[in-house]
Design a protein around this motif. Sequence first.
Motif, PDB file in Angstrom:
ATOM      1  N   GLU A 200       0.731  -1.307  -0.065  1.00  0.00           N
ATOM      2  CA  GLU A 200       0.167  -0.073  -0.095  1.00  0.00           C
ATOM      3  C   GLU A 200       0.922   1.221  -0.042  1.00  0.00           C
ATOM      4  O   GLU A 200       0.463   2.112  -0.605  1.00  0.00           O
ATOM      5  CB  GLU A 200      -0.979   0.060   1.228  1.00  0.00           C
ATOM      6  CG  GLU A 200      -1.883   1.194   1.319  1.00  0.00           C
ATOM      7  CD  GLU A 200      -2.865   1.149   2.389  1.00  0.00           C
ATOM      8  OE1 GLU A 200      -3.408   2.396   2.680  1.00  0.00           O
ATOM      9  OE2 GLU A 200      -2.921  -0.072   3.033  1.00  0.00           O
TER      10      GLU A 200
ATOM     11  N   SER B 143       2.595   1.779  -3.504  1.00  0.00           N
ATOM     12  CA  SER B 143       1.986   1.711  -4.641  1.00  0.00           C
ATOM     13  C   SER B 143       1.054   3.045  -4.548  1.00  0.00           C
ATOM     14  O   SER B 143       0.245   3.112  -5.265  1.00  0.00           O
ATOM     15  CB  SER B 143       1.082   0.408  -4.725  1.00  0.00           C
ATOM     16  OG  SER B 143       0.416   0.297  -3.528  1.00  0.00           O
ATOM     17  N   THR B 144       1.497   3.950  -3.531  1.00  0.00           N
ATOM     18  CA  THR B 144       0.915   5.189  -3.543  1.00  0.00           C
ATOM     19  C   THR B 144       1.740   6.186  -4.093  1.00  0.00           C
ATOM     20  O   THR B 144       3.010   6.547  -3.375  1.00  0.00           O
ATOM     21  CB  THR B 144       0.569   5.530  -2.185  1.00  0.00           C
ATOM     22  OG1 THR B 144      -0.435   4.568  -1.641  1.00  0.00           O
ATOM     23  CG2 THR B 144      -0.162   6.966  -1.996  1.00  0.00           C
TER      24      THR B 144
ATOM     25  N   GLU C 148      -4.438   8.590  -7.107  1.00  0.00           N
ATOM     26  CA  GLU C 148      -3.684   8.193  -6.051  1.00  0.00           C
ATOM     27  C   GLU C 148      -3.161   6.726  -5.778  1.00  0.00           C
ATOM     28  O   GLU C 148      -2.438   6.499  -4.805  1.00  0.00           O
ATOM     29  CB  GLU C 148      -4.669   8.703  -4.781  1.00  0.00           C
ATOM     30  CG  GLU C 148      -4.782  10.389  -4.673  1.00  0.00           C
ATOM     31  CD  GLU C 148      -3.498  10.959  -4.743  1.00  0.00           C
ATOM     32  OE1 GLU C 148      -2.553  10.752  -3.787  1.00  0.00           O
ATOM     33  OE2 GLU C 148      -3.328  11.972  -5.510  1.00  0.00           O
ATOM     34  N   THR C 149      -3.944   6.137  -6.700  1.00  0.00           N
ATOM     35  CA  THR C 149      -3.202   4.295  -6.404  1.00  0.00           C
ATOM     36  C   THR C 149      -2.558   4.145  -7.682  1.00  0.00           C
ATOM     37  O   THR C 149      -3.170   4.360  -8.980  1.00  0.00           O
ATOM     38  CB  THR C 149      -4.367   3.492  -6.185  1.00  0.00           C
ATOM     39  OG1 THR C 149      -5.555   3.662  -7.228  1.00  0.00           O
ATOM     40  CG2 THR C 149      -5.205   3.842  -4.817  1.00  0.00           C
TER      41      THR C 149
END
Length: 143
Positions: A6, A9-10, A32-33
Motif C-alpha cells: 500500500e 503503490s501510492t 492516488e493509487t
Amino acid sequence: MAEAWEFFSTPRNLDRLTPKSVGFKITHCASETMHQGQIIAYKIKVAPMIWVSWLTEISQVENRVMFVDSQLSGPYKVWHHTHRFQENENGVMMTDDVAYVMPFGILGELVHALFVKRQLTHIFDERRRLVAEVFSAKSASAT
C-alpha cells in the motif's frame, strides 16, 4: 506485505522517499493509487536553478510482487526501475533494480562518472534509510 505494498503503490509517497537535496516535485499524478499505464510527471533539480522535467509510466504491475516505472521522457536515454517485494521471516524485503543509460554518448559517460553515479547512490542510500524510518515508526506506533 499489505502495508508495504500500500505504501509503495501510492505514488505520492515517492516524495517522502526522495532526499530533499534532489529537489524532487511531482507535477502530475491523476490517480492516488498505482496502476499499469499510469503516467506520473516530475521535476528534478539537476543543478542550482536548473530543473528538468521527467515523465514516467507504470509499465508493469504484479500485485504485491513487483512494479516497473519506465521513463517516457526525461534526463536519461533509458530508465527502467523495477521494484520487487518478497515476504521473509523479518517482514518484507523491497529490492530496487534500475537499468539506465545516459544520453549524449561520451559526454553523458563523463557526467555519469563525475556526478550522476554518486547522486544515484546517495538517493538510494537515503531511500533505504527513509524506508527504515517510515516502517520503524509505523511498527513503534502499532505497539
